[in-house]
Design an enzyme around this catalytic site. Structure first.
Site, short mmCIF file in Angstrom:
data_model
loop_
_atom_site.label_atom_id
_atom_site.label_comp_id
_atom_site.label_asym_id
_atom_site.label_seq_id
_atom_site.Cartn_x
_atom_site.Cartn_y
_atom_site.Cartn_z
N CYS A 188 -9.49 0.64 -1.13
CA CYS A 188 -8.77 -0.82 -0.48
C CYS A 188 -8.18 -1.28 -1.08
O CYS A 188 -8.39 -1.87 -1.58
CB CYS A 188 -10.29 -0.83 0.84
SG CYS A 188 -11.42 -1.50 0.06
N THR A 189 -7.95 -2.44 0.43
CA THR A 189 -7.45 -4.26 -0.06
C THR A 189 -7.71 -4.17 -1.42
O THR A 189 -7.00 -4.80 -2.41
CB THR A 189 -7.37 -4.87 1.04
OG1 THR A 189 -7.00 -3.72 2.12
CG2 THR A 189 -6.38 -5.76 0.87
#
Length: 298
Positions: A188-189
């Site tokens: 994820c980010t």
């Protein structure tokens, strides 16, 4: 003029009085002239703040003086306070809104049952080892599906999610049961969503689950566009997206005309937060465009 930076960070640790921490965090950020979004929960803290680099560093140092946040790690990116409309500091029941606070156990060491952390170099080693063993790694996107439209790891599985809450139904649907005996790497980010997602996957029988430590941000710092990542990274501030080099591939397609684009745009309805890929030409031709969700609700 002082150089400006954006700091992305989180720390899972028990917080005895989230409201008191919220007030303290708001005062700290205001003192140093920072803007951004900070969430405090019984399970820890998660934030993205921007401003002059010296001020952001002072904020981080002071935040680390609170014992549960002593191990706070920060990812840095270019930007400033102007990339955020204001300062928002809120208390929430969860750091990431999977809507299952009772299923997540957090100790001073972090989330219990989370996946094995891999730094970018260890990720590459795992990919090579598993390929040679005939059990290739499956990348599993831990973000909302719209973020994956403009950038993702090569051949990644992208769940059908509009919000983070949708992941629980996706995992419970059975559509990913064939991955339970395969090596799965979530990403994820900045890494925070995968801390919880991998625990939820373990609880549902996924046997070999990893997570990219530091998320896409740290991977981009290490390998830029010369590794396994393709495209742009969606961010939720006025920048909308960032690239790791001037060689970033354009993997998105305009939802209106199909033209290659990395542009994410908000729905024209100010009350709607839905993003979609819309190229410059279509945005200019249809400035009052509303998203499919608003069209269905009309």
């Amino acid at each position: 003029m002082s150089q400006s930076k954006i700091a992305l960070y989180y720390r899972f640790a028990p917080v005895a009085d989230p409201e008191a921490v919220r007030l303290w965090q708001h005062a700290l950020a205001e003192r140093w002239g920072l803007t951004g979004r900070i969430i405090v929960a019984p399970h820890g803290i998660n934030g993205t703040v921007g401003g002059p680099i010296d001020a952001v560093k002072q904020y981080v140092r002071t935040t680390r003086t609170y014992p549960p946040f002593a191990g706070l790690e920060v990812k840095w990116s270019d930007g400033s306070a102007e990339d955020f409309p204001r300062l928002s500091v809120k208390v929430r029941p969860e750091l990431v809104a999977f809507d299952v606070p009772g299923e997540v156990t957090v100790t001073a060491d972090g989330v219990r049952d989370t996946g094995t952390h891999l730094d970018p170099q260890a990720l590459h080693r795992l990919v090579a080892e598993k390929r040679d063993a005939g059990t290739p790694v499956v990348f599993f996107d831990g973000r909302n599906a719209v973020e994956a439209k403009i950038g993702r790891f090569r051949d990644a599985v992208v769940p059908d999610t509009t919000t983070t809450r949708d992941f629980v139904a996706e995992l419970d649907s059975g559509k990913y049961d064939h991955l339970k005996d395969q090596p799965v790497v979530t990403y994820c980010t900045g890494g925070i969503r995968c801390e919880v997602l991998t625990a939820l996957m373990h609880h549902r029988g996924f046997g070999e689950v990893y997570q990219l430590d530091g998320g896409i941000v740290r991977y981009g710092e290490a390998f830029g566009d010369a590794g396994l990542w393709e495209g742009s990274l969606a961010v939720f501030d006025r920048r909308m997206r960032v690239e790791f080099s001037d060689r970033a591939a354009v993997v998105g397609r305009c939802s209106l005309c199909g033209t290659p684009t990395a542009e994410l745009r908000n729905c024209a309805d100010a009350s709607c937060k839905t993003l979609d890929t819309v190229c410059d030409g279509c945005a200019e031709a249809a400035p009052d465009r509303v998203c499919a969700v608003c069209t269905m609700d009309a």
